[in-house]
Enzyme design. Structure first.
Site, PDB file in Angstrom:
ATOM      1  N   CYS A   7       0.833  -1.191   0.000  1.00  0.00           N
ATOM      2  CA  CYS A   7       0.000   0.000   0.000  1.00  0.00           C
ATOM      3  C   CYS A   7       0.878   1.255   0.000  1.00  0.00           C
ATOM      4  O   CYS A   7       1.583   1.520   0.974  1.00  0.00           O
ATOM      5  CB  CYS A   7      -0.888  -0.073   1.243  1.00  0.00           C
ATOM      6  SG  CYS A   7      -1.850   1.374   1.438  1.00  0.00           S
ATOM      7  N   GLY A   8       0.860   1.986  -1.109  1.00  0.00           N
ATOM      8  CA  GLY A   8       1.592   3.248  -1.204  1.00  0.00           C
ATOM      9  C   GLY A   8       0.628   4.404  -0.944  1.00  0.00           C
ATOM     10  O   GLY A   8      -0.566   4.197  -0.749  1.00  0.00           O
ATOM     11  N   ASN A  11      -1.347   4.325  -4.677  1.00  0.00           N
ATOM     12  CA  ASN A  11      -1.964   3.069  -5.097  1.00  0.00           C
ATOM     13  C   ASN A  11      -1.686   1.927  -4.128  1.00  0.00           C
ATOM     14  O   ASN A  11      -0.629   1.887  -3.496  1.00  0.00           O
ATOM     15  CB  ASN A  11      -1.427   2.659  -6.475  1.00  0.00           C
ATOM     16  CG  ASN A  11      -1.945   3.565  -7.577  1.00  0.00           C
ATOM     17  OD1 ASN A  11      -3.135   3.871  -7.614  1.00  0.00           O
ATOM     18  ND2 ASN A  11      -1.072   4.007  -8.452  1.00  0.00           N
ATOM     19  N   VAL A  13      -1.414  -2.228  -4.191  1.00  0.00           N
ATOM     20  CA  VAL A  13      -1.250  -3.329  -5.136  1.00  0.00           C
ATOM     21  C   VAL A  13      -1.384  -4.658  -4.393  1.00  0.00           C
ATOM     22  O   VAL A  13      -0.783  -4.849  -3.326  1.00  0.00           O
ATOM     23  CB  VAL A  13       0.130  -3.236  -5.835  1.00  0.00           C
ATOM     24  CG1 VAL A  13       0.279  -4.331  -6.873  1.00  0.00           C
ATOM     25  CG2 VAL A  13       0.319  -1.870  -6.478  1.00  0.00           C
ATOM     26  N   GLY A 107       9.946   4.131   6.264  1.00  0.00           N
ATOM     27  CA  GLY A 107       8.802   3.656   5.482  1.00  0.00           C
ATOM     28  C   GLY A 107       8.940   2.164   5.232  1.00  0.00           C
ATOM     29  O   GLY A 107      10.000   1.714   4.787  1.00  0.00           O
ATOM     30  N   ASP A 109       7.872   0.345   2.920  1.00  0.00           N
ATOM     31  CA  ASP A 109       8.177   0.056   1.509  1.00  0.00           C
ATOM     32  C   ASP A 109       9.686   0.089   1.267  1.00  0.00           C
ATOM     33  O   ASP A 109      10.228  -0.676   0.471  1.00  0.00           O
ATOM     34  CB  ASP A 109       7.465   1.048   0.576  1.00  0.00           C
ATOM     35  CG  ASP A 109       7.752   2.516   0.907  1.00  0.00           C
ATOM     36  OD1 ASP A 109       7.925   2.838   2.106  1.00  0.00           O
ATOM     37  OD2 ASP A 109       7.825   3.334  -0.028  1.00  0.00           O
ATOM     38  N   ARG A 110      10.384   0.947   1.999  1.00  0.00           N
ATOM     39  CA  ARG A 110      11.826   1.083   1.814  1.00  0.00           C
ATOM     40  C   ARG A 110      12.548  -0.126   2.410  1.00  0.00           C
ATOM     41  O   ARG A 110      13.546  -0.602   1.867  1.00  0.00           O
ATOM     42  CB  ARG A 110      12.303   2.385   2.457  1.00  0.00           C
ATOM     43  CG  ARG A 110      11.475   3.562   1.964  1.00  0.00           C
ATOM     44  CD  ARG A 110      11.891   4.874   2.582  1.00  0.00           C
ATOM     45  NE  ARG A 110      13.187   5.293   2.065  1.00  0.00           N
ATOM     46  CZ  ARG A 110      13.898   6.296   2.581  1.00  0.00           C
ATOM     47  NH1 ARG A 110      13.447   6.934   3.650  1.00  0.00           N
ATOM     48  NH2 ARG A 110      15.049   6.634   2.056  1.00  0.00           N
TER      49      ARG A 110
HETATM   50  N1  LIG Z   1       2.955   3.133 -15.564  1.00  0.00           N
HETATM   51  C1  LIG Z   1       2.688   4.374 -15.129  1.00  0.00           C
HETATM   52  N2  LIG Z   1       2.630   5.417 -16.006  1.00  0.00           N
HETATM   53  C2  LIG Z   1       2.370   6.669 -15.556  1.00  0.00           C
HETATM   54  N3  LIG Z   1       2.145   6.984 -14.280  1.00  0.00           N
HETATM   55  C3  LIG Z   1       2.186   5.997 -13.394  1.00  0.00           C
HETATM   56  C4  LIG Z   1       2.461   4.641 -13.747  1.00  0.00           C
HETATM   57  N4  LIG Z   1       2.442   3.895 -12.619  1.00  0.00           N
HETATM   58  C5  LIG Z   1       2.178   4.745 -11.619  1.00  0.00           C
HETATM   59  N5  LIG Z   1       2.028   6.003 -12.074  1.00  0.00           N
HETATM   60  C6  LIG Z   1       1.794   7.198 -11.301  1.00  0.00           C
HETATM   61  O1  LIG Z   1       2.969   7.408 -10.551  1.00  0.00           O
HETATM   62  C7  LIG Z   1       2.643   7.875  -9.239  1.00  0.00           C
HETATM   63  C8  LIG Z   1       3.185   6.910  -8.227  1.00  0.00           C
HETATM   64  O2  LIG Z   1       2.511   5.684  -8.373  1.00  0.00           O
HETATM   65  P1  LIG Z   1       2.825   4.444  -7.447  1.00  0.00           P
HETATM   66  O3  LIG Z   1       4.157   3.886  -7.830  1.00  0.00           O
HETATM   67  O4  LIG Z   1       1.673   3.515  -7.486  1.00  0.00           O
HETATM   68  O5  LIG Z   1       2.928   5.221  -6.052  1.00  0.00           O
HETATM   69  P2  LIG Z   1       2.750   4.744  -4.549  1.00  0.00           P
HETATM   70  O6  LIG Z   1       3.497   3.463  -4.407  1.00  0.00           O
HETATM   71  O7  LIG Z   1       3.343   5.871  -3.775  1.00  0.00           O
HETATM   72  O8  LIG Z   1       1.281   4.594  -4.295  1.00  0.00           O
HETATM   73  C9  LIG Z   1       1.131   8.006  -9.170  1.00  0.00           C
HETATM   74  O9  LIG Z   1       0.799   9.358  -9.407  1.00  0.00           O
HETATM   75  C10 LIG Z   1       0.652   7.097 -10.307  1.00  0.00           C
HETATM   76  O10 LIG Z   1      -0.567   7.524 -10.843  1.00  0.00           O
HETATM   77  C1  LIG Z   2       8.828   8.268   1.770  1.00  0.00           C
HETATM   78  C2  LIG Z   2       7.458   7.628   1.667  1.00  0.00           C
HETATM   79  C3  LIG Z   2       6.393   8.701   1.826  1.00  0.00           C
HETATM   80  C4  LIG Z   2       7.339   6.994   0.264  1.00  0.00           C
HETATM   81  O1  LIG Z   2       6.037   6.481   0.115  1.00  0.00           O
HETATM   82  P1  LIG Z   2       5.358   6.152  -1.318  1.00  0.00           P
HETATM   83  O2  LIG Z   2       5.907   7.120  -2.310  1.00  0.00           O
HETATM   84  O3  LIG Z   2       5.784   4.734  -1.673  1.00  0.00           O
HETATM   85  O4  LIG Z   2       3.905   6.240  -1.104  1.00  0.00           O
HETATM   86  C5  LIG Z   2       7.293   6.472   2.720  1.00  0.00           C
HETATM   87  O5  LIG Z   2       8.338   5.562   2.599  1.00  0.00           O
HETATM   88  C6  LIG Z   2       7.258   7.014   4.148  1.00  0.00           C
HETATM   89  O6  LIG Z   2       6.246   7.472   4.596  1.00  0.00           O
HETATM   90  N1  LIG Z   2       8.427   6.954   4.843  1.00  0.00           N
HETATM   91  C7  LIG Z   2       8.559   7.390   6.218  1.00  0.00           C
HETATM   92  C8  LIG Z   2       9.823   8.164   6.445  1.00  0.00           C
HETATM   93  C9  LIG Z   2      11.093   7.436   6.052  1.00  0.00           C
HETATM   94  O7  LIG Z   2      11.073   6.434   5.332  1.00  0.00           O
HETATM   95  O8  LIG Z   2      12.175   7.879   6.475  1.00  0.00           O
HETATM   96  K   LIG Z   3       6.439   2.770  -3.362  1.00  0.00           K
END
Ligand SMILES: Nc1ncnc2c1ncn2[C@@H]1O[C@H](COP(=O)(O)OP(=O)(O)O)[C@@H](O)[C@H]1O
Ligand SMILES: CC(C)(COP(=O)(O)O)[C@@H](O)C(=O)NCCC(=O)O
Ligand SMILES: [K+]
Length: 256
Positions: A7-8, A11, A13, A107, A109-110
């Site tokens: 969960c970002g 989006n 996934v 984070g 995800d990191r």
């Molecule tokens: N294949 C793609 N082409 C264009 N934009 C994209 C694509 N995949 C994601 N995005 C856009 O990139 C941004 C980050 O997406 P995403 O990687 O899903 O972010 P997060 O992990 O932070 O939710 C969003 O604004 C999304 O709409």
């Molecule tokens: C930096 C982030 C906002 C990135 O999140 P994302 O772009 O994947 O939604 C996330 O990893 C976060 O909230 N981190 C907390 C602070 C840190 O990692 O130091």
């Molecule tokens: K991410």
């Protein structure tokens, strides 16, 4: 089968892992108010569309948005009768060390990207993730997460221009053919695209200089391929990096 949820901030996934391969990858917008029932309606519809048997025994979650975790936990419990592993919670053990300032929140995800990168490539890595924010995760020789860089995301930068300047439209990112734009659209694309090429190159160069050793640069995230085109910014692009990391962390917790 394992359901891995990443969960970002933009989006969320879902991927189903059968132990050898991902059977499907489903994407929805991140919204903290979405209920467990709503997740299931969406999820089960797509699963049957792809002809996949609903046989989830385990769930692992990584979420950069703490508020969504509650409903995802209910979703796992109610529909699959399982207690999910949540990355970053004390009950989730990581196969790598985390060496950052005491009391700081990294984070999840990191951390997941770090585990995935180390599993596939070994240590001394820079992982660039083009999400809502663009993050650079630095992986030590022994696989530890040792910090990194957080920059505004590509779409966030474009959106900020649009939000703050009355005459700047909403535009989508793309690779401009040249640097000097001759209309507003081209000028904005050029600023963000070439600015980003410079940002990625400069930050990676400085990380390598600070560490004083060669490092492999791995990229992930939807917009990473756009920046790879002819610019040679990274050694590899791996679309499924975060999902791979979730399967490694899940296996590690099963084994320990
Ligand atoms: N294949 C793609 N082409 C264009 N934009 C994209 C694509 N995949 C994601 N995005 C856009 O990139 C941004 C980050 O997406 P995403 O990687 O899903 O972010 P997060 O992990 O932070 O939710 C969003 O604004 C999304 O709409
Ligand atoms: C930096 C982030 C906002 C990135 O999140 P994302 O772009 O994947 O939604 C996330 O990893 C976060 O909230 N981190 C907390 C602070 C840190 O990692 O130091
Ligand atoms: K991410």
């Amino acid at each position: 089968m394992l359901l891995a949820i990443d969960c970002g901030n933009t989006n969320t996934v879902f991927s189903i892992w059968d132990g050898e391969k991902f059977l499907c990858t489903l994407r929805t917008s991140t919204h903290h108010a979405r209920t467990a029932d709503a997740y299931f309606t969406w999820f089960s519809t797509l699963i049957s569309h792809y002809g996949i048997k609903l046989d989830i025994t385990d769930v692992i979650i990584s979420s950069t948005v703490p508020r969504v975790v509650f409903n995802l936990r209910v979703f796992a419990d109610r529909f699959f009768g399982c207690r999910p592993i949540v990355v970053g919670k004390p009950e989730c053990d990581l196969p790598v060390a985390v060496r950052v300032d005491a009391g700081t929140q990294v984070g999840p995800d990191r951390l997941v990207n770090t585990v995935a990168g180390y599993d596939r490539h070994g240590g001394d890595l820079i992982i660039v993730d083009f999400g809502t924010a663009t993050t650079f995760d630095v992986v030590d020789t022994d696989g530890a997460y040792i910090g990194g860089v957080i920059s505004p995301g590509v779409n966030l930068s474009l959106e900020a221009l649009h939000q703050s300047a009355a005459a700047l439209p909403h535009i989508d990112i793309g690779k401009p053919q040249k640097v000097i734009g001759t209309n507003t659209f081209e000028c904005m694309q050029s600023g963000v695209f070439w600015g980003y090429v410079g940002l990625v190159r400069e930050i990676c160069d400085r990380i390598k200089a600070e560490r004083d050793r060669p490092m492999k640069v791995i990229s992930t995230g939807g917009l990473a391929p756009l920046f790879q085109q002819s610019e040679a910014l990274y050694d590899a692009f791996e679309e499924d990096l975060t999902m791979h990391g979730l399967t490694v962390i899940h296996q590690h917790n099963k084994d320990n």
